[in-house]
Enzyme design. Structure first.
Site, short mmCIF file in Angstrom:
data_model
loop_
_atom_site.label_atom_id
_atom_site.label_comp_id
_atom_site.label_asym_id
_atom_site.label_seq_id
_atom_site.Cartn_x
_atom_site.Cartn_y
_atom_site.Cartn_z
N TYR A 183 -38.04 -21.05 70.98
CA TYR A 183 -38.17 -19.74 70.33
C TYR A 183 -38.29 -19.92 68.83
O TYR A 183 -38.02 -21.00 68.28
CB TYR A 183 -36.98 -18.84 70.66
CG TYR A 183 -35.69 -19.22 69.98
CD1 TYR A 183 -35.34 -18.69 68.73
CD2 TYR A 183 -34.81 -20.13 70.57
CE1 TYR A 183 -34.15 -19.04 68.11
CE2 TYR A 183 -33.63 -20.48 69.95
CZ TYR A 183 -33.30 -19.94 68.71
OH TYR A 183 -32.13 -20.30 68.08
N CYS A 184 -38.70 -18.86 68.15
CA CYS A 184 -38.78 -18.89 66.69
C CYS A 184 -38.31 -17.54 66.14
O CYS A 184 -37.23 -17.09 66.51
CB CYS A 184 -40.17 -19.29 66.20
SG CYS A 184 -41.53 -18.37 66.90
N ARG A 185 -39.11 -16.90 65.30
CA ARG A 185 -38.66 -15.66 64.65
C ARG A 185 -38.91 -14.41 65.48
O ARG A 185 -38.49 -13.33 65.09
CB ARG A 185 -39.35 -15.52 63.30
CG ARG A 185 -38.92 -16.55 62.28
CD ARG A 185 -39.78 -16.47 61.04
NE ARG A 185 -39.30 -17.36 59.99
CZ ARG A 185 -39.97 -17.65 58.88
NH1 ARG A 185 -41.18 -17.10 58.70
NH2 ARG A 185 -39.47 -18.46 57.99
N CYS A 189 -44.34 -14.50 65.31
CA CYS A 189 -44.21 -15.83 64.71
C CYS A 189 -44.88 -16.86 65.61
O CYS A 189 -44.86 -16.71 66.84
CB CYS A 189 -42.73 -16.16 64.52
SG CYS A 189 -42.41 -17.78 63.80
N GLY A 212 -36.82 -13.71 69.16
CA GLY A 212 -36.10 -14.42 68.13
C GLY A 212 -34.66 -13.91 68.10
O GLY A 212 -34.28 -13.07 68.92
#
Length: 227
Positions: A183-185, A189, A212
């Site tokens: 996962y990220c933001r 993202c 996120g």
């Protein structure tokens, strides 16, 4: 006479309530402020830092942050001579998540922009419930592809910090017998997209999580902080 007075009191009440409520969408009716609020949902940031990432001037960023602060959507923390802004907690995270969801459901330009930039995105884990189910598997490892500073500020429970540079250099020990969820933001993202592509090219089983930390908290989950 009494009825007229009561009607005036009711109107004053409604005017006060809706005027106060209208300050929130008014503060968010700007694409830069929405992006700044999204960035601040990852970690507290100084004005110069958030301005650089959003591609706007420091003066412009400062003005936008002041609008968000006056509305109560962001809070200010003083660290010596520096001011750090942060999103004002779970209610703001829920608001951001709902704005994205509504925009995606009623405006095809959101999907058009994603396709223009990313092409056809790989299938992902889209919801909190599905993520919890996937992460219940003991063979699954959760990776956080955001910068290390954001991981330290708040990350999903049990996640390992795995910024793209670290993945590219091979400094993070991974085994091919595990499944990786990255996962990220959040949905706009691409750190996780890039990380999943890199891992798959190297023979790993990897899937992107569309949430996120802000979306995770908005859905009722908790986050952890490093240290």
């Amino acid at each position: 006479m009494a009825r007229a007075a009561e009607a005036r009191r009711k109107r004053q009440f409604k005017d006060a309530v809706y005027a106060a409520a209208a300050r929130v969408p008014a503060a968010l009716a700007n694409r830069h402020r929405l992006e700044l609020l999204d960035l601040l949902s990852q970690r507290p940031r100084a004005v110069a830092d958030v301005a650089a990432e959003a591609g706007i001037t420091i003066a412009n960023a400062s003005q936008h942050l002041q609008v968000l602060a006056r509305c109560g959507l962001v809070a200010v923390e003083r660290r010596g001579t520096y001011a750090f802004y942060r999103a004002a907690g779970p209610p703001v995270f829920r608001l951001l998540a709902e704005i994205r969801a509504i925009a995606s459901s009623i405006d095809a330009r959101v999907a058009d922009a994603e396709r223009a930039y990313l092409g056809s995105r790989e299938p992902c884990i889209p919801t909190y419930g599905e993520a919890c189910g996937a992460l219940d598997d003991p063979r699954t490892i959760l990776l956080d592809a955001r910068p290390r500073e954001e991981y330290e500020a708040a990350h999903l429970p049990g996640a390992i910090s795995a910024p793209l540079d670290a993945l590219r250099s091979g400094t993070i020990g991974l085994t091919r017998s595990r499944r990786y969820v990255v996962y990220c933001r959040g949905p706009y993202c691409v750190f996780a997209d890039d990380a999943v592509l890199l891992l798959r090219e190297r023979g790993f089983d990897a899937t992107r999580l569309a949430l996120g930390p802000a979306e995770w908290v908005a859905a009722g989950g908790e986050v952890q902080r490093a240290g």
